[in-house]
Write a protein that holds these residues in place. Structure first.
Motif, PDB file in Angstrom:
ATOM      1  N   ASP A 147      -0.155   2.024  -3.355  1.00 39.57           N
ATOM      2  CA  ASP A 147       0.795   1.441  -3.798  1.00 39.57           C
ATOM      3  C   ASP A 147       1.658   0.887  -3.220  1.00 39.57           C
ATOM      4  N   LEU A 148       1.410  -0.222  -2.953  1.00 40.33           N
ATOM      5  CA  LEU A 148       1.605  -1.444  -1.567  1.00 40.33           C
ATOM      6  C   LEU A 148       2.704  -2.055  -2.683  1.00 40.33           C
ATOM      7  N   PRO A 149       3.445  -2.711  -2.350  1.00 38.32           N
ATOM      8  CA  PRO A 149       4.084  -3.406  -3.895  1.00 38.32           C
ATOM      9  C   PRO A 149       3.835  -5.069  -3.522  1.00 38.32           C
ATOM     10  N   ILE A 179      10.004  -8.425   1.671  1.00 42.40           N
ATOM     11  CA  ILE A 179       9.114  -8.384   0.249  1.00 42.40           C
ATOM     12  C   ILE A 179       9.910  -8.938  -0.824  1.00 42.40           C
ATOM     13  N   HIS A 180      11.127  -8.619  -0.788  1.00 44.78           N
ATOM     14  CA  HIS A 180      11.748  -9.667  -2.089  1.00 44.78           C
ATOM     15  C   HIS A 180      12.404 -11.543  -0.987  1.00 44.78           C
ATOM     16  N   GLU A 196      12.487  -2.090   2.706  1.00 51.04           N
ATOM     17  CA  GLU A 196      12.026  -3.344   2.630  1.00 51.04           C
ATOM     18  C   GLU A 196      10.953  -4.257   3.260  1.00 51.04           C
ATOM     19  N   LYS A 197      10.676  -3.872   3.819  1.00 52.83           N
ATOM     20  CA  LYS A 197       9.658  -4.256   4.821  1.00 52.83           C
ATOM     21  C   LYS A 197       8.013  -4.367   3.935  1.00 52.83           C
ATOM     22  N   VAL A 198       6.598  -4.345   4.729  1.00 52.24           N
ATOM     23  CA  VAL A 198       6.091  -5.026   4.638  1.00 52.24           C
ATOM     24  C   VAL A 198       4.897  -4.749   6.103  1.00 52.24           C
TER      25      VAL A 198
END
Length: 578
Positions: free
Chosen positions: A460-462, A575-576, A500-502
């Motif tokens: 479920d990696l965004p 991510i954003h 909030e990071k990959v």
């Protein structure tokens, strides 16, 4: 009102003397009076015992008239009142009054005590003489039988006169003692307070900056030791202040001579120290004591200071100020919670760097066309010639031409990325799918080198907002390096989400990058092993391109040297995108 030590000591002595006299004088006077009365009582008792020998025969023979005559005569001679009373209380004879008109004395205290105890004493008011008197009475015994009572008495006013004279004498002596004691207390207090006052005056002079103030005492006691210690302290303070003044002047001279702008901010953000270069940079003559945002109105500088204070660390960033570029270094000092900031003018360096970039970009553009033509003609010659020797030379020309073309392409891409107007084409990117597609490019090379590639990703990696084409270039470069510099073992690629990071990690088992090279591997044309890089066709631009693309995505890239196991590159992408 301030009380001096003289007043305290002298007042203390005075209070002790007054309290001592107030307690001892009444007690001593009372004791003297009591002792004197006891002495007179004993004398009167002895007198009665002596007179009893002369009185007993007259009383036994009932010769009352002779008894009265004798009593009056004896009273005048010894100046003492003498009274003889029978057992019924009737006065038989008295040296002062006519016994016929005197009251019955049976109920007198001294008479009753004499009959009961053998002796009676009383200090009371005489109703006969109308005065206070001291009475002593003894029984008159003849052959064991009591015939009457012999009483002797003295007027108390005579005793009081004597005691008053004695009291006045005691008072005079006490006054003399008090005067002597007060004079001694005064001298002692003055001798004690004077050197302390001198020490106080000298201390105030030292506080005002006069370190030549000294206190010299002649007496040999603890206060002299204190004065000597004070003199030694002032000498040491003078030496220390001289050293501090010299160090301050030296520091001020050093700070003033620094060409870079320097300022020190306290924990409230006020400028406490600055040099002339800083004042010229901010173009403000009144700097000290002001808040830094009043002097340097730059959002980037404000953000830098807040970041340094929040992280309590050192940060270096570039800021634009008055059409110039400065390298701003801000360091947090933990002891006073101050921040030291320096501004180094790098405008010329940045201009030179821009000129160099422009030159490289222009040259790259100019080289692209002739290099393409050379490659095209080489390929044409390869198809038309059958001479093996010529083909060998053509292969060499083609290989080097391809290498130069790759360098030119990388330089053009790097120049494009460094442009401020460089933009990204954002899409929702599935990093897992993107990397899986990229890995297909390296299948053949992995098989040729017998390398194992492991790829793992969190469930479920965004999706992330990014430029997929640019990210392809990042991962192609990193995976290409991993394959290129790994001779045996495995390559591990992992994807994970942190906050909030990959985070993408690419780890190989190839050659380790020495620690001294880690800080420079993202620079242009920097290679760790030049001979190996040249053999493998490296340009020294790949990692520089990778870093620029990651930074354009507001990401971060780090490298770790893992001794004995290879190298790990860690890329963190938001991510954003913001």
């Amino acid at each position: 009102m301030k009380k001096t030590i003289f007043v305290k000591i002298f007042g203390g002595y005075l209070l002790v003397i007054i309290v001592t006299l107030a307690l001892t004088f009444p007690l001593s006077f009372r004791a003297i009076r009591h002792h004197h009365i006891n002495t007179l009582t004993g004398d009167l008792k002895n007198l009665c015992l002596t007179l009893k020998l002369n009185i007993s025969p007259l009383l036994e023979n009932n010769r009352i008239d002779e008894l009265d005559t004798l009593i009056k005569k004896l009273g005048r001679q010894i100046e003492t009142r003498i009274t003889v009373v029978n057992l019924d209380g009737i006065v038989l004879a008295d040296s002062e009054k006519d016994q016929a008109i005197m009251e019955n004395h049976k109920n007198r205290l001294e008479i009753m005590q004499a009959i009961r105890d053998g002796i009676g004493t009383s200090l009371r008011y005489s109703t006969t003489m109308k005065e206070e008197m001291l009475y002593v009475a003894v029984p008159i015994e003849i052959n064991g039988k009591v015939f009457g009572i012999l009483r002797a008495s003295l007027f108390l006013n005579e005793i009081n006169t004597l005691l008053n004279n004695l009291q006045m004498t005691i008072i005079k002596i006490a006054v003399i003692i008090v005067v002597v004691l007060l004079l001694g207390a005064f001298l002692f207090s003055r001798n004690l307070s004077r050197p302390l006052k001198e020490l106080g005056d000298a201390s105030r002079k030292v506080a005002q900056g006069d370190f030549n103030a000294k206190v010299y005492l002649k007496n040999r006691d603890e206060i002299k030791e204190l004065a000597d210690s004070f003199n030694y302290m002032t000498d040491q303070m003078k030496n220390l202040f001289t050293q501090l003044s010299y160090q301050k002047e030296e520091l001020d001279s050093i700070i003033s001579s620094i060409k870079e702008g320097l300022c020190v901010l306290d924990k409230e953000g006020k400028i406490t120290i600055y040099n002339e270069s800083f004042r010229k940079i901010v173009k403000n003559d009144s700097v000290k004591g002001k808040f830094y945002w009043e002097v340097l109105r730059k959002i980037k500088f404000d953000e830098l200071i807040k970041k340094v204070r929040g992280e309590r660390s050192s940060i270096v960033e570039e800021i634009e100020l008055n059409n110039k570029t400065y390298l701003c270094s801000a360091t947090f000092c933990t002891n006073k919670e101050e921040i030291v900031a320096t501004l180094h003018d790098i405008t010329k360096i940045k201009d030179l760097e821009k000129t160099k970039k422009d030159f490289v970009s222009n040259v790259s553009h100019e080289l692209r066309t002739p290099l393409t033509a050379i490659k095209g003609f080489v390929e044409t010659l390869e198809e038309t010639t059958n001479d093996d020797e010529n083909k060998h030379y053509l292969n060499i020309i083609k290989r080097h031409t391809d290498r130069v073309i790759n360098i030119v392409e990388d330089l053009l891409l790097l120049s494009e990325l460094e442009e401020e107007s460089s933009s990204l084409e954002f899409e929702d990117v599935n990093l897992e799918g993107l990397i899986e597609n990229i890995l297909k490019i390296f299948d053949q090379r992995l098989r040729e080198k017998n390398l194992v590639l492991k790829f793992k990703s969190d469930k479920d990696l965004p999706l992330i907002k990014a430029d997929p084409f640019k990210l392809e270039q990042v991962f192609i470069n990193l995976i290409d390096n991993a394959v290129k510099y790994t001779e045996s073992g495995e390559i591990i690629i992992s994807l994970s989400q942190k906050d909030e990071k990959v985070v993408i990690e690419i780890q190989d088992t190839g050659i380790c990058i020495p620690k001294e090279h880690l800080s420079r591997i993202f620079e242009r044309f920097y290679v760790v092993d030049k001979s190996r890089s040249r053999k493998l066709g490296g340009t020294g631009l790949g990692l520089s391109i990778v870093k620029h693309i990651v930074l354009l995505h507001n990401g971060k890239i780090d490298v770790e040297n893992i001794p004995g196991t290879g190298t790990k590159f860690i890329v963190a992408l938001p991510i954003h995108f913001s």
